[in-house]
Design a protein around this motif. Structure first.
Motif, PDB file in Angstrom:
ATOM      1  N   TYR A 193       0.834  -1.198   0.000  1.00 58.72           N
ATOM      2  CA  TYR A 193       0.000   0.000   0.000  1.00 58.72           C
ATOM      3  C   TYR A 193       0.875   1.257   0.000  1.00 58.72           C
ATOM      4  CZ  TYR A 193      -3.854   3.000   1.601  1.00 58.72           C
ATOM      5  OH  TYR A 193      -4.797   3.972   1.731  1.00 58.72           O
ATOM      6  N   VAL A 194       1.878   1.243   0.857  1.00 62.29           N
ATOM      7  CA  VAL A 194       2.783   2.387   0.960  1.00 62.29           C
ATOM      8  C   VAL A 194       3.560   2.560  -0.354  1.00 62.29           C
ATOM      9  CG1 VAL A 194       4.822   3.281   2.146  1.00 62.29           C
ATOM     10  CG2 VAL A 194       3.001   2.194   3.467  1.00 62.29           C
ATOM     11  N   ARG A 195       4.052   1.435  -0.878  1.00 63.24           N
ATOM     12  CA  ARG A 195       4.818   1.508  -2.122  1.00 63.24           C
ATOM     13  C   ARG A 195       3.957   2.035  -3.264  1.00 63.24           C
ATOM     14  NH1 ARG A 195       8.606  -3.134  -4.883  1.00 63.24           N
ATOM     15  NH2 ARG A 195       9.093  -1.951  -6.770  1.00 63.24           N
ATOM     16  N   PHE A 196       2.712   1.579  -3.324  1.00 64.02           N
ATOM     17  CA  PHE A 196       1.811   2.041  -4.372  1.00 64.02           C
ATOM     18  C   PHE A 196       1.692   3.562  -4.339  1.00 64.02           C
ATOM     19  CE2 PHE A 196      -2.115   3.203  -6.396  1.00 64.02           C
ATOM     20  CZ  PHE A 196      -2.204   2.356  -7.478  1.00 64.02           C
ATOM     21  N   HIS A 197       1.516   4.104  -3.138  1.00 60.49           N
ATOM     22  CA  HIS A 197       1.344   5.555  -3.022  1.00 60.49           C
ATOM     23  C   HIS A 197       2.597   6.304  -3.404  1.00 60.49           C
ATOM     24  CE1 HIS A 197      -2.728   6.327  -1.661  1.00 60.49           C
ATOM     25  NE2 HIS A 197      -2.661   5.089  -1.199  1.00 60.49           N
ATOM     26  N   GLU A 198       3.739   5.742  -3.058  1.00 59.51           N
ATOM     27  CA  GLU A 198       5.003   6.391  -3.428  1.00 59.51           C
ATOM     28  C   GLU A 198       5.180   6.396  -4.941  1.00 59.51           C
ATOM     29  OE1 GLU A 198       7.422   5.259   0.640  1.00 59.51           O
ATOM     30  OE2 GLU A 198       7.943   4.223  -1.252  1.00 59.51           O
ATOM     31  N   GLU A 199       4.987   5.229  -5.532  1.00 61.58           N
ATOM     32  CA  GLU A 199       5.230   5.131  -6.981  1.00 61.58           C
ATOM     33  C   GLU A 199       4.177   5.878  -7.791  1.00 61.58           C
ATOM     34  OE1 GLU A 199       7.091   1.953  -8.638  1.00 61.58           O
ATOM     35  OE2 GLU A 199       8.166   1.373  -6.810  1.00 61.58           O
ATOM     36  N   ALA A 200       2.951   5.924  -7.262  1.00 60.97           N
ATOM     37  CA  ALA A 200       1.884   6.608  -8.004  1.00 60.97           C
ATOM     38  C   ALA A 200       2.125   8.112  -8.073  1.00 60.97           C
ATOM     39  CB  ALA A 200       0.534   6.313  -7.367  1.00 60.97           C
ATOM     40  N   GLN A 201       2.947   8.597  -7.138  1.00 63.11           N
ATOM     41  CA  GLN A 201       3.257  10.022  -7.197  1.00 63.11           C
ATOM     42  C   GLN A 201       4.121  10.339  -8.404  1.00 63.11           C
ATOM     43  OE1 GLN A 201       4.799  11.187  -3.334  1.00 63.11           O
ATOM     44  NE2 GLN A 201       2.725  11.844  -2.761  1.00 63.11           N
ATOM     45  N   MET A 202       4.898   9.343  -8.817  1.00 62.42           N
ATOM     46  CA  MET A 202       5.755   9.549  -9.988  1.00 62.42           C
ATOM     47  C   MET A 202       5.063   9.101 -11.260  1.00 62.42           C
ATOM     48  SD  MET A 202       9.108   8.667  -7.770  1.00 62.42           S
ATOM     49  CE  MET A 202       8.722   6.994  -7.773  1.00 62.42           C
ATOM     50  N   ASP A 203       4.226   8.081 -11.136  1.00 61.70           N
ATOM     51  CA  ASP A 203       3.590   7.512 -12.317  1.00 61.70           C
ATOM     52  C   ASP A 203       2.072   7.462 -12.121  1.00 61.70           C
ATOM     53  OD1 ASP A 203       2.681   6.037 -14.401  1.00 61.70           O
ATOM     54  OD2 ASP A 203       3.869   4.233 -13.940  1.00 61.70           O
ATOM     55  N   GLU A 204       1.403   8.479 -12.695  1.00 55.40           N
ATOM     56  CA  GLU A 204      -0.044   8.631 -12.555  1.00 55.40           C
ATOM     57  C   GLU A 204      -0.822   7.404 -13.044  1.00 55.40           C
ATOM     58  OE1 GLU A 204      -3.230  10.137 -12.239  1.00 55.40           O
ATOM     59  OE2 GLU A 204      -2.157  10.762 -10.431  1.00 55.40           O
ATOM     60  N   SER A 205      -0.264   6.733 -14.042  1.00 55.66           N
ATOM     61  CA  SER A 205      -1.015   5.644 -14.677  1.00 55.66           C
ATOM     62  C   SER A 205      -1.316   4.498 -13.703  1.00 55.66           C
ATOM     63  CB  SER A 205      -0.250   5.111 -15.885  1.00 55.66           C
ATOM     64  OG  SER A 205       0.835   4.320 -15.443  1.00 55.66           O
ATOM     65  N   LEU A 206      -0.531   4.448 -12.640  1.00 55.03           N
ATOM     66  CA  LEU A 206      -0.781   3.406 -11.644  1.00 55.03           C
ATOM     67  C   LEU A 206      -2.189   3.522 -11.064  1.00 55.03           C
ATOM     68  CD1 LEU A 206       2.451   3.062  -9.491  1.00 55.03           C
ATOM     69  CD2 LEU A 206       1.320   1.311 -10.843  1.00 55.03           C
ATOM     70  N   ASN A 207      -2.598   4.779 -10.865  1.00 55.03           N
ATOM     71  CA  ASN A 207      -3.933   4.987 -10.320  1.00 55.03           C
ATOM     72  C   ASN A 207      -5.008   4.411 -11.236  1.00 55.03           C
ATOM     73  OD1 ASN A 207      -3.398   6.243  -7.819  1.00 55.03           O
ATOM     74  ND2 ASN A 207      -2.830   8.124  -8.914  1.00 55.03           N
ATOM     75  N   ASP A 208      -4.774   4.508 -12.535  1.00 57.13           N
ATOM     76  CA  ASP A 208      -5.741   3.930 -13.469  1.00 57.13           C
ATOM     77  C   ASP A 208      -5.794   2.421 -13.309  1.00 57.13           C
ATOM     78  OD1 ASP A 208      -6.248   6.430 -14.456  1.00 57.13           O
ATOM     79  OD2 ASP A 208      -4.674   6.303 -15.991  1.00 57.13           O
ATOM     80  N   GLU A 209      -4.610   1.846 -13.138  1.00 58.48           N
ATOM     81  CA  GLU A 209      -4.579   0.386 -12.929  1.00 58.48           C
ATOM     82  C   GLU A 209      -5.363   0.005 -11.677  1.00 58.48           C
ATOM     83  OE1 GLU A 209      -0.819  -1.806 -13.215  1.00 58.48           O
ATOM     84  OE2 GLU A 209      -0.124  -0.191 -14.531  1.00 58.48           O
ATOM     85  N   GLY A 210      -5.169   0.805 -10.646  1.00 62.58           N
ATOM     86  CA  GLY A 210      -5.896   0.560  -9.397  1.00 62.58           C
ATOM     87  C   GLY A 210      -7.398   0.632  -9.623  1.00 62.58           C
ATOM     88  N   ARG A 211      -7.808   1.665 -10.328  1.00 60.50           N
ATOM     89  CA  ARG A 211      -9.238   1.821 -10.609  1.00 60.50           C
ATOM     90  C   ARG A 211      -9.773   0.639 -11.401  1.00 60.50           C
ATOM     91  NH1 ARG A 211      -8.639   7.515 -10.091  1.00 60.50           N
ATOM     92  NH2 ARG A 211      -7.330   7.654 -11.922  1.00 60.50           N
TER      93      ARG A 211
END
Ligand code: ARG
Length: 564
Positions: A193-211
């Motif tokens: 969870y923590v890593r996701f938030h860190e990496e999503a700050q650099m790579d917005e597309s991660l949030n789309d994957e999450g969605r």
């Protein structure tokens, strides 16, 4: 015997006014020199058309003294009543003995059901020290209501729905390993969870994957559900260890996802009642001038935390037909509960008044607060383990010969944490300190448990069958014994008050007061001596104290070992 009632009745007769009117007047003076009960007569002046001092004098002159009243004294506008101590003590001990473990309980709530929503943890998130209060307050209320004859229903309204679970699955698919998750479940999930938030700050597309993954959960995709249910199962298993340590029980684990298919009827009803309004793309219910509107549907049609709480309330009403439904949740959520309670009220359901938010303050550790996002979390498990470990060290020192040291350390260490959490009014913020909660001489769990164990040891130590022996109650003719008896007598009323106000700390405080009074008695009077009849009377008092402390501790979810 109900002394309070008997005294009110006697005074009512002398004053020629109904007993109900005197009930709110009777006081227990803080200073025992001023009597055991007192009536201030100020508020009677108007209706009796006399000066309060005269009223007090008149009533006391007319008072027929039943044999349990030893003396009556008029001081200004006060009627001070002194009890016949010996008779009172004997009577109270008899009452406690007769009812044994059920002393303090009643059938007050018979036929009534109370739903209690507590602990209500979030899946894949650590059970941190912030969940301590809701868990132990809820558990205590569950026991208190049950003890007073209500039927309590304990509900763990799991936080098992929301976009964060899509993110977690996305993170697991990218960086996770089955072994990690299996071996350290919540810690591993937290790491993801923590890593996701860190990496999503650099790579917005991660949030789309999450969605996208969350959408899959919503659509019932097999893989997504399988992973999610696995996370859920592991979380519950891990948290279950803590629930076992705390002796906490739930009757239902119906969480947020349980209401997925139960929200539409509520939404339909709101529409039908013309209560839904489109505002900036979202559907809201306007609540008047005092409260911001309650959002029920987001612009993309997604439901919210409040939508689920609404559906849950209707489900609980239908399923349990509750007389009260309590939500033991931190005060940060005050607005949330006010809002959706109001929605139920506006829908025209008069049981909206039976919904109650049992708010409480924050617990922080001495060195600052806690946050999940940054990964700096204090796991409750660690706090409990540390308390047990420290207790074990103390016990090894204090009682080197004790058997089952580990078991006792667990009861005392965990008990100390719980006891402290329930020591002050719910709404107060608490700063947790190991040194304070484990202090055997402070107003702490260990202190009360120690007093209980001392009582147990005294009743064990006598070399004759004192319970059956004849008793000489003159041995209890002392202010110390009288003070103990008064606290025993006040216990049932205290439990009732704790229930009325949903405040377990009233019970906690009572056990402290009783322990203190017992220790004063113990230091002033030798309990076991050569006079058997007197020893038997003193041991009876001791056994009653043991019993009531044990019940009190049980009501707040704390164990009471017989030896420590
Ligand atoms: N899971 C929520 C949280 O951690 C608490 C849920 C409380 N219960 C409820 N019915 N809203 O904030």
């Amino acid at each position: 015997m109900d002394y309070k009632k008997a005294i009110i009745d006697a005074v009512a007769k002398a004053a020629e006014i109904p007993a109900e009117e005197l009930l709110p007047l009777i006081e227990i003076p803080a200073d025992t020199e001023m009597g055991d009960y007192a009536f201030p007569c100020f508020r009677l002046a108007k209706q009796m058309r006399k000066a309060p001092q005269m009223i007090a004098a008149d009533i006391s002159a007319k008072l027929e003294k039943p044999d349990f009243i030893e003396g009556v004294q008029v001081v200004g506008a006060y009627i001070n009543i002194f009890l016949n101590k010996q008779r009172y003590i004997e009577d109270v001990l008899n009452d406690v003995n007769k009812q044994d473990g059920s002393f303090g309980g009643s059938d007050l709530g018979q036929g009534k059901t109370v739903c209690i929503d507590y602990s209500s943890i979030n899946i894949a998130k650590p059970f941190h020290i912030g969940h301590l209060s809701t868990t132990v307050i809820g558990n205590s209320l569950y026991r208190i209501y049950g003890f007073l004859g209500y039927k309590p229903v304990g509900i763990n309204h799991l936080g098992d729905w929301g976009t964060q679970f899509g993110k977690l699955i996305a993170a697991y698919k990218k960086w996770g390993s089955k072994e990690d998750i299996e071996s350290s479940a919540i810690t591993a999930m937290l790491g993801l969870y923590v890593r996701f938030h860190e990496e999503a700050q650099m790579d917005e597309s991660l949030n789309d994957e999450g969605r996208a993954w969350f959408k899959k959960i919503e659509d019932g995709d097999l893989e997504a559900l399988e992973i999610f249910n696995w996370f859920k199962e592991l979380t519950l298993k891990e948290v279950g260890v803590i629930y076992d340590m705390l002796g906490v029980h739930f009757d239902s684990y119906a969480g947020e996802s349980f209401y997925n298919d139960k929200m539409q009827p509520v939404i339909d009803e709101l529409k039908q009642k013309n209560m839904l309004e489109l505002s900036e793309g979202a559907y809201v219910v306007r609540l008047g001038d005092d409260l911001p509107p309650c959002i029920v549907l987001k612009s993309d049609g997604a439901t919210l935390y409040s939508t689920r709480d609404l559906a849950a309330a209707f489900y609980r009403k239908k399923t349990y037909d509750f007389d009260k439904c309590l939500y033991v949740v931190a005060y940060q959520q005050n607005l949330h509960f006010k809002q959706w309670f109001k929605v139920v009220e506006m829908m025209g359901y008069n049981w909206a008044k039976d919904l109650e938010h049992i708010a409480f303050g924050m617990v922080s550790l001495e060195d600052g607060t806690l946050s999940t996002r940054k990964g700096k979390v204090v796991f409750l498990q660690d706090v409990l383990n540390k308390a047990i470990e420290k207790t074990l060290t103390i016990i090894k020192e204090k009682s080197p010969n004790l058997e089952n040291k580990e078991q006792v350390a667990k009861a005392v260490g965990v008990g100390a944490v719980v006891f402290d959490t329930l020591s002050s009014a719910r709404i107060k913020d608490i700063t947790f300190s190991f040194d304070r909660v484990l202090n055997f001489d402070g107003e702490t769990g260990p202190y009360v448990q120690y007093t209980h164990a001392r009582c147990a040891s005294l009743t064990r130590r006598a070399d004759f069958d004192w319970a059956a022996a004849e008793k000489d109650y003159t041995a209890l003719d002392s202010t110390e014994a009288f003070a103990v008896a008064k606290l025993l007598y006040a216990f049932p009323e205290t439990v009732q008050k704790a229930c009325e106000k949903n405040e377990p700390y009233l019970v906690t405080r009572h056990t402290i007061e009783l322990a203190k009074a017992m220790n004063r008695f113990y230091y002033e009077h030798r309990i076991i001596d050569d006079n058997k009849a007197q020893t038997a009377a003193r041991l009876e008092l001791t056994a009653c104290v043991k019993q009531v402390i044990k019940t009190g501790l049980w009501l707040i979810g704390v164990e009471s070992p017989d030896r420590m």
